[in-house]
Write an enzyme that holds these catalytic residues in place. Structure first.
Site, PDB file in Angstrom:
ATOM      1  N   PRO A 196     -35.959  31.022  -5.840  1.00 40.73           N
ATOM      2  CA  PRO A 196     -34.747  32.109  -7.106  1.00 40.73           C
ATOM      3  C   PRO A 196     -33.990  32.197  -6.578  1.00 40.73           C
ATOM      4  CG  PRO A 196     -36.753  33.297  -6.392  1.00 40.73           C
ATOM      5  CD  PRO A 196     -36.917  32.052  -5.583  1.00 40.73           C
ATOM      6  N   CYS A 197     -32.919  33.810  -7.400  1.00 44.65           N
ATOM      7  CA  CYS A 197     -32.073  33.834  -7.150  1.00 44.65           C
ATOM      8  C   CYS A 197     -31.790  35.004  -5.609  1.00 44.65           C
ATOM      9  CB  CYS A 197     -31.165  35.027  -7.949  1.00 44.65           C
ATOM     10  SG  CYS A 197     -30.141  36.056  -7.928  1.00 44.65           S
ATOM     11  N   PRO A 198     -31.506  35.408  -5.105  1.00 50.02           N
ATOM     12  CA  PRO A 198     -30.142  34.723  -4.242  1.00 50.02           C
ATOM     13  C   PRO A 198     -30.032  33.438  -3.698  1.00 50.02           C
ATOM     14  CG  PRO A 198     -30.390  36.319  -2.976  1.00 50.02           C
ATOM     15  CD  PRO A 198     -31.944  36.254  -3.869  1.00 50.02           C
TER      16      PRO A 198
END
Lengths: 80, 174
Positions: free
Chosen positions: A17-19
């Site tokens: 997932p982000c980042p």
């Protein structure tokens, strides 16, 4: 793999997932020469907005974006 | 050689127009996570990043393995009551006596969201600079010897942070 683009490095960023996709790709792009192409696979839907923003800001170019089910494939050319 | 080229790429164009200053005031897990996601994301985009840790954010930078003596009563109290490093911080909401934080951490693991420990290490690798507010440290009785080892660490006051903030396009207070 796309037939018309010569890929120099493939990065599997699925499940991150982000980042992390952007963080990893910013490191990965430094491992190829200017003019070479990275193929990055991600399952993060946010990447559809994030990768182009990252490319514009860092001065690199996204040649092509493919979507294959949940997997999004970016073909990114190192420009700087 | 590759590494050197990489560095140039990361810092390319990093002038006032491409610098981010984050003021990390909060000592909550959720807010610290947001700060680190923004910091590492910005570094990935080639920005020069400064994180200024002040007030409740300061204890995040304590090293859980380090012990220092010679503190006065208030210093000892603050030392005992405040979290010792990023692994000890709690959620700002739904903590529920620590249960919420445990649940959130297990959820983060399940969803592959990086922990604060990982984010701190990643920030170091990405040349994110960390400033620690001396005044907050003094107030809470923290000593330099009990803070983390970090590649780009500066102990400073408000002026040093403001100098960086003046020369930055983006500033966040978290």
């Amino acid at each position: 793999m796309s037939a018309d683009i010569k890929v120099d490095k493939v990065m599997d960023l699925k499940g991150m997932p982000c980042p992390m996709p952007v963080v990893k790709v910013s490191k990965g792009i430094k491992e190829v020469e200017v003019g070479q192409v990275i193929e990055a696979h991600t399952t993060d839907p946010g990447a559809l907005a994030d990768f182009p923003a990252w490319a514009r800001t860092s001065g690199n170019e996204i040649l092509k974006t493919d979507q294959d089910g949940d997997v999004i494939k970016f073909y990114i050319k190192r420009k700087v | 050689m590759k590494e050197k080229e990489g560095k140039e790429l990361t810092k390319q164009g990093a002038g006032p127009e491409n610098r981010l200053v984050l003021i990390c005031f909060s000592g909550d897990l959720d807010k610290a996570l947001a700060a680190f996601v923004i910091a590492t994301g910005a570094a990935a985009m080639g920005m020069d990043v400064v994180m200024f840790f002040t007030f409740w954010g300061t204890p995040l930078l304590r090293d859980k393995k380090k012990k220092v003596g010679g503190k006065d009563l208030m210093g000892k109290m603050f030392g005992a009551m405040l979290p010792k490093g990023v692994s000890k911080v709690k959620l700002s909401k739904m903590n529920m006596g620590g249960m919420g934080t445990v649940m959130m951490k297990s959820l983060m693991k399940k969803k592959n969201v990086a922990s604060l420990e990982d984010m701190l290490e990643l920030a170091g690798e990405m040349e994110v600079r960390i400033f620690i507010c001396e005044m907050s440290m003094d107030l809470m009785g923290f000593k330099r010897e009990e803070m983390i080892e970090y590649p780009n660490l500066t102990f400073c006051g408000v002026a040093k942070m403001l100098e960086e903030a003046q020369n930055s396009k983006v500033q966040f207070f978290i």
